[in-house]
Enzyme design. Structure first.
Site, PDB file in Angstrom:
ATOM      1  N   LYS A  22     -18.536  16.215   4.347  1.00 25.52           N
ATOM      2  CA  LYS A  22     -19.947  15.890   4.079  1.00 25.52           C
ATOM      3  C   LYS A  22     -20.149  14.376   3.990  1.00 25.52           C
ATOM      4  CE  LYS A  22     -21.622  16.051  -0.334  1.00 25.52           C
ATOM      5  NZ  LYS A  22     -22.317  14.842  -0.796  1.00 25.52           N
ATOM      6  N   ASN A  23     -19.293  13.716   3.193  1.00 26.19           N
ATOM      7  CA  ASN A  23     -19.546  12.304   2.920  1.00 26.19           C
ATOM      8  C   ASN A  23     -19.155  11.387   4.067  1.00 26.19           C
ATOM      9  OD1 ASN A  23     -20.716  12.998   0.553  1.00 26.19           O
ATOM     10  ND2 ASN A  23     -18.939  12.523  -0.738  1.00 26.19           N
ATOM     11  N   CYS A 115     -30.615  10.773 -11.030  1.00 27.11           N
ATOM     12  CA  CYS A 115     -29.513  11.567 -10.523  1.00 27.11           C
ATOM     13  C   CYS A 115     -28.792  12.223 -11.682  1.00 27.11           C
ATOM     14  CB  CYS A 115     -28.575  10.635  -9.771  1.00 27.11           C
ATOM     15  SG  CYS A 115     -27.102  11.431  -9.233  1.00 27.11           S
ATOM     16  N   ARG A 120     -26.555   5.126 -11.097  1.00 21.39           N
ATOM     17  CA  ARG A 120     -26.472   4.844  -9.668  1.00 21.39           C
ATOM     18  C   ARG A 120     -27.425   3.751  -9.171  1.00 21.39           C
ATOM     19  NH1 ARG A 120     -25.407  10.452  -6.616  1.00 21.39           N
ATOM     20  NH2 ARG A 120     -24.159   9.130  -5.283  1.00 21.39           N
ATOM     21  N   ASP A 303     -15.230  13.300  -7.535  1.00 20.19           N
ATOM     22  CA  ASP A 303     -15.845  14.526  -7.018  1.00 20.19           C
ATOM     23  C   ASP A 303     -14.993  15.774  -7.263  1.00 20.19           C
ATOM     24  OD1 ASP A 303     -17.912  12.952  -6.178  1.00 20.19           O
ATOM     25  OD2 ASP A 303     -17.312  12.908  -4.072  1.00 20.19           O
ATOM     26  N   VAL A 325     -15.885   6.536 -12.951  1.00 20.29           N
ATOM     27  CA  VAL A 325     -16.716   6.114 -11.808  1.00 20.29           C
ATOM     28  C   VAL A 325     -18.199   6.249 -12.135  1.00 20.29           C
ATOM     29  CG1 VAL A 325     -17.274   6.522  -9.369  1.00 20.29           C
ATOM     30  CG2 VAL A 325     -14.897   6.679 -10.152  1.00 20.29           C
ATOM     31  N   ARG A 395     -25.567  22.324  -0.945  1.00 21.46           N
ATOM     32  CA  ARG A 395     -25.684  20.961  -0.400  1.00 21.46           C
ATOM     33  C   ARG A 395     -24.374  20.507   0.218  1.00 21.46           C
ATOM     34  NH1 ARG A 395     -28.857  16.738  -4.116  1.00 21.46           N
ATOM     35  NH2 ARG A 395     -28.134  15.508  -2.335  1.00 21.46           N
TER      36      ARG A 395
HETATM   37  C1  EPZ Z   1     -20.368   8.307  -2.718  1.00 21.61           C
HETATM   38  O1  EPZ Z   1     -21.523   7.998  -3.497  1.00 21.61           O
HETATM   39  C2  EPZ Z   1     -20.388   9.798  -2.509  1.00 21.61           C
HETATM   40  N1  EPZ Z   1     -21.616  10.200  -1.834  1.00 21.61           N
HETATM   41  C3  EPZ Z   1     -20.280  10.522  -3.847  1.00 21.61           C
HETATM   42  O2  EPZ Z   1     -20.179  11.899  -3.559  1.00 21.61           O
HETATM   43  C4  EPZ Z   1     -19.014  10.062  -4.564  1.00 21.61           C
HETATM   44  O3  EPZ Z   1     -18.973  10.641  -5.844  1.00 21.61           O
HETATM   45  C5  EPZ Z   1     -19.003   8.536  -4.689  1.00 21.61           C
HETATM   46  O4  EPZ Z   1     -19.172   7.935  -3.377  1.00 21.61           O
HETATM   47  C6  EPZ Z   1     -17.735   7.978  -5.312  1.00 21.61           C
HETATM   48  O5  EPZ Z   1     -16.627   8.407  -4.579  1.00 21.61           O
HETATM   49  C7  EPZ Z   1     -21.707  10.103  -0.526  1.00 21.61           C
HETATM   50  O6  EPZ Z   1     -20.812   9.643   0.161  1.00 21.61           O
HETATM   51  C8  EPZ Z   1     -22.946  10.620   0.101  1.00 21.61           C
HETATM   52  P1  EPZ Z   1     -20.628   4.489  -5.124  1.00 21.61           P
HETATM   53  P2  EPZ Z   1     -22.021   6.508  -3.654  1.00 21.61           P
HETATM   54  O7  EPZ Z   1     -21.643   3.560  -4.561  1.00 21.61           O
HETATM   55  O8  EPZ Z   1     -21.811   5.789  -2.378  1.00 21.61           O
HETATM   56  C9  EPZ Z   1     -21.961   2.176  -9.063  1.00 21.61           C
HETATM   57  C10 EPZ Z   1     -20.516  14.224  -4.002  1.00 21.61           C
HETATM   58  O9  EPZ Z   1     -20.476  15.036  -4.948  1.00 21.61           O
HETATM   59  N2  EPZ Z   1     -22.797   1.335  -8.168  1.00 21.61           N
HETATM   60  O10 EPZ Z   1     -19.193   4.244  -4.811  1.00 21.61           O
HETATM   61  O11 EPZ Z   1     -23.375   6.538  -4.230  1.00 21.61           O
HETATM   62  C11 EPZ Z   1     -22.551   3.581  -9.201  1.00 21.61           C
HETATM   63  O12 EPZ Z   1     -23.586   3.603 -10.130  1.00 21.61           O
HETATM   64  C12 EPZ Z   1     -20.944  12.814  -4.273  1.00 21.61           C
HETATM   65  O13 EPZ Z   1     -20.233  14.519  -2.833  1.00 21.61           O
HETATM   66  C13 EPZ Z   1     -23.472   0.240  -8.692  1.00 21.61           C
HETATM   67  O14 EPZ Z   1     -23.365  -0.066  -9.893  1.00 21.61           O
HETATM   68  O15 EPZ Z   1     -20.990   5.984  -4.745  1.00 21.61           O
HETATM   69  C14 EPZ Z   1     -21.346   4.393  -9.597  1.00 21.61           C
HETATM   70  O16 EPZ Z   1     -21.148   4.295 -10.972  1.00 21.61           O
HETATM   71  C15 EPZ Z   1     -21.834  12.541  -5.375  1.00 21.61           C
HETATM   72  N3  EPZ Z   1     -24.262  -0.504  -7.858  1.00 21.61           N
HETATM   73  C16 EPZ Z   1     -20.199   3.679  -8.856  1.00 21.61           C
HETATM   74  O17 EPZ Z   1     -20.699   2.393  -8.493  1.00 21.61           O
HETATM   75  C17 EPZ Z   1     -24.408  -0.210  -6.530  1.00 21.61           C
HETATM   76  O18 EPZ Z   1     -25.123  -0.933  -5.801  1.00 21.61           O
HETATM   77  C18 EPZ Z   1     -19.734   4.408  -7.603  1.00 21.61           C
HETATM   78  O19 EPZ Z   1     -20.817   4.542  -6.688  1.00 21.61           O
HETATM   79  C19 EPZ Z   1     -23.720   0.910  -6.012  1.00 21.61           C
HETATM   80  C20 EPZ Z   1     -22.926   1.664  -6.867  1.00 21.61           C
END
Ligand code: EPZ
Length: 416
Positions: A22-23, A115, A120, A303, A325, A395
């Site tokens: 998916k991701n 969320c 996020r 995840d 995370v 999803r």
């Molecule tokens: C991706 O989300 C995945 N989603 C998530 O999958 C997964 O949990 C996550 O990566 C971590 O592995 C998709 O790929 C669609 P991040 P993403 O930006 O890109 C903080 C699932 O269940 N952060 O690495 O949104 C954020 O708040 C899901 O399949 C900031 O602070 O993850 C979080 O605490 C849900 N500022 C951490 O980083 C930013 O600008 C990780 O987020 C961006 C992120």
């Protein structure tokens, strides 16, 4: 919203073929916005997030044909304003920002809503675009970004965000000059996107390491591509075998992508046979407790944290799980407690006291992976558990009930 009715306490067995990630696929679909021509994607899962992304791409002017596991995307001209309701329904839609800004010089994207798993914010994405010359304004519910032509930049992330790495990497493919992303996320899905973009004509090096270098080019074409297997789906089914004391085989899996999980379940007493593209598991009579902390790849994936808490309820002793995370990813534990699970919650950690004879109840899934954890717990529980809110599970998991049924579980879907 549909429901699952699960009669628990049956050992699972047999083979399950893992679908495309998916991701990864959601971002490959978005990356096509940078190109021109007809793309063919193989190994695309039939999940509702993919359908939502199809809606986003169609609204932007892309023609999409989808019959799982094959998708065809035809891209000629695209427009730069995304449908608000779809972006609010799926955060991954924010990934259109990089490609559209790079291609059109402007983009309007609705701000994704709250969320269930934490705050996020998007500061790392937005600061990256700004360092590449974009101006970004926040107009009510919408981000408006402009840059006649993005330029390369040397960008250091304060945290290795998956989405920001992908967004900046995509934007940089058409920027003027060289972009370097430092402290980049290293997830396998990022390597997949690099490979896809390079096949389209991009010049990217370093995905899978903390430093990614992108040399901008003038235009990108199209390509055919097979999506990597979904490591989180693989992990979820591995844990379904384990929590039911079963044994079975994951097919079409890349074992190195789930290395920390394989180490952990071996430590819990499971016997594994690991082949190039398959993993066989034999559950032990008694599961040992464990400790883990989630972390960005190559650490233990957030995840799979909820599914591990479900399994911990069956381990003999005290397990401790730290979530490092996301800041709010234990919401589902309130539902597990309704089955009788003994879980002590701290702010960013839980302690699970096992083993517990879980007893059926009616539960509500509030997010995708929390929902998967409820399914696992229901497979181990005595009696008939009802799980409402399975649209969250749909999803990211293709036909979960059918696949569990084939492995010997008793799962019924009731649509309502
Ligand atoms: C991706 O989300 C995945 N989603 C998530 O999958 C997964 O949990 C996550 O990566 C971590 O592995 C998709 O790929 C669609 P991040 P993403 O930006 O890109 C903080 C699932 O269940 N952060 O690495 O949104 C954020 O708040 C899901 O399949 C900031 O602070 O993850 C979080 O605490 C849900 N500022 C951490 O980083 C930013 O600008 C990780 O987020 C961006 C992120």
């Amino acid at each position: 919203m549909g429901k699952f009715i699960i009669e628990g306490q049956r050992s699972l067995g047999g083979k399950v073929r893992i679908n495309g990630a998916k991701n990864s696929v959601l971002k490959l679909m978005v990356a096509a916005l940078l190109g021109q021509g007809t793309f063919s994607l193989e190994n695309v899962p039939q999940i509702t997030d993919v359908n939502t992304m199809i809606g986003v791409l169609r609204a932007l002017g892309v023609q999409v044909q989808f019959q799982a596991p094959r998708m065809q995307l035809s891209v000629s001209s695209v427009q730069g304003s995304t449908p608000q309701e779809l972006v609010k329904a799926m955060r991954a839609s924010i990934q259109v920002m990089g490609p559209l800004l790079a291609r059109l010089g402007h983009v309007e994207v609705a701000k994704p809503g709250g969320c269930a798993i934490g705050r996020r914010p998007l500061d790392i994405h937005l600061s990256g675009f700004q360092q590449m010359g974009a101006s970004i304004e926040s107009e009510g519910d919408v981000f408006v970004a402009r840059a006649p032509r993005l330029h390369g930049a040397d960008i250091s992330f304060r945290y290795p965000s998956v989405g920001a790495t992908e967004n900046i990497m995509m934007a940089a493919t058409l920027a003027k000059g060289r972009t370097v992303i430092r402290n980049a996320a290293r997830e396998p899905e990022i390597v997949d996107i690099q490979d896809f973009l390079n096949q389209m004509g991009a010049r990217i090096k370093g995905a899978g390491t903390p430093v990614i270098t992108i040399e901008g080019v003038h235009e990108l074409g199209c390509t055919d591509f097979t999506v990597i297997p979904d490591r989180i789906e693989a992990g979820t089914y591995l844990l379904a075998f384990l929590i039911t004391g079963g044994s079975g085989t994951l097919e079409n899996v890349i074992p190195e992508h789930i290395g920390p999980l394989l180490d952990l379940v071996q430590g819990m007493g499971a016997h594994l046979e690991v082949q190039e593209r398959a993993v066989e598991i034999l559950s032990p009579a008694k599961l040992r407790p464990f400790s883990l902390s989630t972390n960005p790849y190559p650490g233990f994936p957030t995840d799979l944290q909820p599914q591990m808490v479900a399994v911990a309820t069956q381990a003999h002793g005290q397990s401790e799980l730290v979530e490092a995370v996301f800041d709010k990813r234990f919401g589902y534990t309130a539902e597990l407690k309704k089955l009788g699970a003994h879980i002590d919650s701290k702010e960013q950690a839980v302690v699970v006291h096992g083993p517990t004879h879980l007893k059926a109840n009616t539960l509500l899934a509030g997010d995708l992976r929390g929902g998967a954890a409820l399914v696992l717990a229901a497979l181990a529980a005595g009696g008939s558990t009802t799980i409402e809110g399975v649209d969250h599970i749909d999803r990211g998991y293709e036909s979960m009930e059918t696949r569990l049924l084939r492995l010997g579980a008793s799962v019924k879907r009731i649509a309502n």
